[in-house]
Write a protein that holds these residues in place. Structure first.
Motif, PDB file in Angstrom:
ATOM      1  N   VAL A 148       1.219  -1.015  -0.230  1.00 22.10           N
ATOM      2  CA  VAL A 148       0.360   0.031  -0.055  1.00 22.10           C
ATOM      3  C   VAL A 148       0.999   1.029  -0.089  1.00 22.10           C
ATOM      4  CG1 VAL A 148      -2.576  -1.444   1.667  1.00 22.10           C
ATOM      5  CG2 VAL A 148       0.056  -0.524   2.452  1.00 22.10           C
ATOM      6  N   SER A 149      -0.236   2.659  -0.503  1.00 22.58           N
ATOM      7  CA  SER A 149       1.235   3.311  -0.341  1.00 22.58           C
ATOM      8  C   SER A 149       1.606   4.383   1.210  1.00 22.58           C
ATOM      9  CB  SER A 149      -0.059   5.399  -1.116  1.00 22.58           C
ATOM     10  OG  SER A 149      -1.009   5.227   0.082  1.00 22.58           O
ATOM     11  N   ALA A 150       1.350   3.776   2.464  1.00 22.06           N
ATOM     12  CA  ALA A 150       1.922   4.083   3.621  1.00 22.06           C
ATOM     13  C   ALA A 150       3.239   3.984   2.817  1.00 22.06           C
ATOM     14  CB  ALA A 150       1.122   3.679   4.484  1.00 22.06           C
ATOM     15  N   ARG A 151       3.849   4.997   4.117  1.00 21.56           N
ATOM     16  CA  ARG A 151       5.428   4.621   4.172  1.00 21.56           C
ATOM     17  C   ARG A 151       5.730   5.155   5.852  1.00 21.56           C
ATOM     18  NH1 ARG A 151       9.861   4.660  -0.652  1.00 21.56           N
ATOM     19  NH2 ARG A 151      11.462   4.519   1.082  1.00 21.56           N
ATOM     20  N   ASN A 152       7.039   5.207   6.381  1.00 17.66           N
ATOM     21  CA  ASN A 152       7.104   5.942   7.534  1.00 17.66           C
ATOM     22  C   ASN A 152       8.389   7.079   7.480  1.00 17.66           C
ATOM     23  OD1 ASN A 152       7.752   6.274   9.987  1.00 17.66           O
ATOM     24  ND2 ASN A 152       9.194   4.730  10.810  1.00 17.66           N
ATOM     25  N   THR A 153       7.486   8.086   7.129  1.00 16.86           N
ATOM     26  CA  THR A 153       8.396   9.457   7.766  1.00 16.86           C
ATOM     27  C   THR A 153       9.859   9.907   7.842  1.00 16.86           C
ATOM     28  OG1 THR A 153       7.042  10.367   7.418  1.00 16.86           O
ATOM     29  CG2 THR A 153       7.250   9.681   5.255  1.00 16.86           C
ATOM     30  N   GLY A 154       9.306   9.226   9.595  1.00 19.10           N
ATOM     31  CA  GLY A 154      10.269   9.653  10.301  1.00 19.10           C
ATOM     32  C   GLY A 154      11.367   9.390  10.783  1.00 19.10           C
ATOM     33  N   ASN A 155      11.741  10.292  12.077  1.00 20.08           N
ATOM     34  CA  ASN A 155      13.412  10.058  11.918  1.00 20.08           C
ATOM     35  C   ASN A 155      13.621  10.061  13.366  1.00 20.08           C
ATOM     36  OD1 ASN A 155      13.467  11.676   9.111  1.00 20.08           O
ATOM     37  ND2 ASN A 155      13.830  13.881  10.277  1.00 20.08           N
ATOM     38  N   SER A 156      15.107   9.026  13.404  1.00 19.43           N
ATOM     39  CA  SER A 156      15.954   8.479  14.240  1.00 19.43           C
ATOM     40  C   SER A 156      14.920   7.494  15.073  1.00 19.43           C
ATOM     41  CB  SER A 156      15.747  10.265  15.112  1.00 19.43           C
ATOM     42  OG  SER A 156      17.130  10.224  14.913  1.00 19.43           O
ATOM     43  N   GLY A 157      14.421   7.634  14.331  1.00 20.59           N
ATOM     44  CA  GLY A 157      12.974   5.584  14.623  1.00 20.59           C
ATOM     45  C   GLY A 157      12.168   6.238  14.980  1.00 20.59           C
ATOM     46  N   GLN A 158      11.829   7.291  14.565  1.00 17.01           N
ATOM     47  CA  GLN A 158      10.447   7.804  15.032  1.00 17.01           C
ATOM     48  C   GLN A 158       9.511   6.514  13.869  1.00 17.01           C
ATOM     49  OE1 GLN A 158      10.431  11.933  14.818  1.00 17.01           O
ATOM     50  NE2 GLN A 158      11.426  11.887  16.803  1.00 17.01           N
ATOM     51  N   MET A 159       7.630   6.832  14.471  1.00 16.26           N
ATOM     52  CA  MET A 159       7.374   6.189  13.847  1.00 16.26           C
ATOM     53  C   MET A 159       5.731   7.125  13.372  1.00 16.26           C
ATOM     54  SD  MET A 159       6.266   1.898  15.350  1.00 16.26           S
ATOM     55  CE  MET A 159       6.722   2.805  17.153  1.00 16.26           C
ATOM     56  N   ASP A 160       6.186   7.607  12.256  1.00 16.39           N
ATOM     57  CA  ASP A 160       5.502   8.442  11.164  1.00 16.39           C
ATOM     58  C   ASP A 160       4.530   8.475   9.876  1.00 16.39           C
ATOM     59  OD1 ASP A 160       3.595  10.561  10.719  1.00 16.39           O
ATOM     60  OD2 ASP A 160       5.351  12.161  10.813  1.00 16.39           O
ATOM     61  N   TYR A 161       4.228   7.368   9.792  1.00 15.48           N
ATOM     62  CA  TYR A 161       3.608   6.257   8.530  1.00 15.48           C
ATOM     63  C   TYR A 161       2.543   7.761   7.549  1.00 15.48           C
ATOM     64  CZ  TYR A 161       5.307   2.491   9.697  1.00 15.48           C
ATOM     65  OH  TYR A 161       6.010   1.230   9.922  1.00 15.48           O
ATOM     66  N   ARG A 162       2.673   8.135   6.867  1.00 15.30           N
ATOM     67  CA  ARG A 162       1.692   8.534   5.365  1.00 15.30           C
ATOM     68  C   ARG A 162       1.741   7.933   4.444  1.00 15.30           C
ATOM     69  NH1 ARG A 162       1.216  14.403   8.269  1.00 15.30           N
ATOM     70  NH2 ARG A 162       2.485  13.923  10.147  1.00 15.30           N
ATOM     71  N   TRP A 163       0.357   8.208   3.896  1.00 15.34           N
ATOM     72  CA  TRP A 163      -0.191   7.967   3.124  1.00 15.34           C
ATOM     73  C   TRP A 163       0.289   8.494   2.102  1.00 15.34           C
ATOM     74  CZ3 TRP A 163      -2.448   3.298   2.792  1.00 15.34           C
ATOM     75  CH2 TRP A 163      -2.928   2.904   3.721  1.00 15.34           C
ATOM     76  N   GLN A 164       0.454   8.265   0.617  1.00 14.23           N
ATOM     77  CA  GLN A 164       0.623   9.624  -0.261  1.00 14.23           C
ATOM     78  C   GLN A 164       0.774  10.316  -0.530  1.00 14.23           C
ATOM     79  OE1 GLN A 164       2.656   7.626  -3.029  1.00 14.23           O
ATOM     80  NE2 GLN A 164       3.217   9.364  -3.466  1.00 14.23           N
ATOM     81  N   ASP A 165      -0.899  10.934   0.158  1.00 18.23           N
ATOM     82  CA  ASP A 165      -1.171  12.043  -0.262  1.00 18.23           C
ATOM     83  C   ASP A 165      -0.777  13.023   1.166  1.00 18.23           C
ATOM     84  OD1 ASP A 165      -3.123  11.260   2.142  1.00 18.23           O
ATOM     85  OD2 ASP A 165      -4.701  11.262   0.499  1.00 18.23           O
ATOM     86  N   SER A 180      -1.351  12.176   4.102  1.00 17.51           N
ATOM     87  CA  SER A 180      -1.923  11.982   5.359  1.00 17.51           C
ATOM     88  C   SER A 180      -2.025  10.655   6.329  1.00 17.51           C
ATOM     89  CB  SER A 180      -3.772  11.998   5.559  1.00 17.51           C
ATOM     90  OG  SER A 180      -4.112  10.370   4.959  1.00 17.51           O
ATOM     91  N   LYS A 181      -1.883  10.925   7.850  1.00 18.49           N
ATOM     92  CA  LYS A 181      -1.026  10.247   8.695  1.00 18.49           C
ATOM     93  C   LYS A 181      -2.161   9.376   8.641  1.00 18.49           C
ATOM     94  CE  LYS A 181       0.385  10.978  13.345  1.00 18.49           C
ATOM     95  NZ  LYS A 181       2.296  10.476  13.001  1.00 18.49           N
ATOM     96  N   LEU A 182      -1.288   7.730   8.910  1.00 16.59           N
ATOM     97  CA  LEU A 182      -2.323   6.424   8.978  1.00 16.59           C
ATOM     98  C   LEU A 182      -1.563   6.286  10.795  1.00 16.59           C
ATOM     99  CD1 LEU A 182      -3.330   3.633   8.677  1.00 16.59           C
ATOM    100  CD2 LEU A 182      -0.911   2.994   7.395  1.00 16.59           C
TER     101      LEU A 182
END
Length: 302
Positions: A231-248, A250-252
């Protein structure tokens, strides 16, 4: 005051040896000693002024970095709109856009290297003043990390130019939620699947709720059979942070019902899991090549 006291012993010896080594052996020359003390205080003040200028330089760089992050955020919507209008780019033009993005990444890496070099320069300063300068450097590192995070998020959610005519020509399947999908029979890594969708004018699937998820998963089982699907979601966080975002962009949310129980959220990319998970989401390394995917028609093309 602490800075002056920390430098005083070093500067006393240095100034005496540089100007008049015989002063150590002639403590009774009061006039010469007073003149020496004046020169010493002047040297201390000059050193203090240099450290203040260095601190101001660090502060100005921190302000500029924060302004850059704010400007990137303000310009995001207009940049995305501009990219959406470039529907008829040739392959050579698309390569040029990709090269520009690589240059932006290189520029970000060069900026980070400059911060590292500044920290090395600070390490050569006097031991007692080092802690104060490191404190300034840590603030700069946090600002640089924030700017890098905004850049990575911008780089992730930027989409290929939309070509609705090409997208509508694909063999799309419309589900009861009104959305149209293309079910790929071949897979690859997360990036490879993203490019496969883009070449057809489509984008990787984005699941915002359980209704969309269940409809898509049911159709997957009918057409392709159970497997792993990106699926398009991907973790964009830094230094072990979890910040999953969809392609547009928006936050998962981490507590979303879309995740399977005990989902692995340590990896950067996300896929639908088969078997008892009923297609619910879990993390996976982006280089895994055993997953397929589903493309969907961009919202601009309806």
């Amino acid at each position: 005051m602490m800075l002056r006291l920390g430098l005083l012993p070093f500067l006393v010896v240095a100034a005496v040896l540089a100007n008049d080594p015989q002063q150590i052996d002639q403590p009774n020359k009061s006039e010469e000693m007073m003149e020496f003390q004046k020169r010493l205080m002047t040297s201390v003040e000059a050193t203090n002024d240099n450290l203040k200028r260095l601190a101001r330089l660090f502060y100005e760089q921190m302000v500029n970095t924060r302004k850059l992050a704010e400007e990137q955020q303000k310009n995001f919507n207009s940049t995305n709109q501009r990219l959406a209008e470039i529907a008829q780019l040739s392959n050579d033009q698309h390569k040029q856009v990709a090269e520009e993005l690589r240059n932006l990444r290189n520029h970000a890496n060069e900026t980070n290297q400059k911060f590292i070099n500044l920290e090395k320069l600070v390490d050569n300063r006097h031991n007692e003043s080092l802690e104060n300068v490191k404190h300034v450097g840590q603030k700069l590192d946090k600002s640089a990390a924030l700017a890098m995070h905004h850049y990575q998020l911008f780089d992730f959610i930027i989409r290929y130019p939309v070509n609705c005519n090409l997208a509508r020509s694909a063999s799309l399947t419309q589900l009861s939620n009104g959305k149209k999908y293309l079910f790929l029979t071949t897979g690859g890594t997360w990036t490879q699947v993203r490019e496969k969708c883009a070449k057809k004018g489509l984008q990787m699937i984005t699941l915002k709720n359980m209704n969309d998820h269940n409809l898509v998963w049911q159709k997957i089982k009918e057409l392709l059979g159970e497997s792993y699907y990106w699926v398009s979601a991907r973790n964009t966080g830094n230094s072990g942070q979890m910040d999953y975002r969809w392609q547009d962009g928006s936050k998962l949310e981490l507590n979303s019902d879309l995740w399977k129980d005990n989902a692995n959220k340590a990896h950067e990319c996300v896929e639908m899991k088969y078997g008892s998970n009923n297609g619910k989401l879990s993390g996976e390394t982006c280089n895994y090549s055993g997953s397929k995917s589903v493309c969907e028609l961009p919202s601009e093309c309806y």
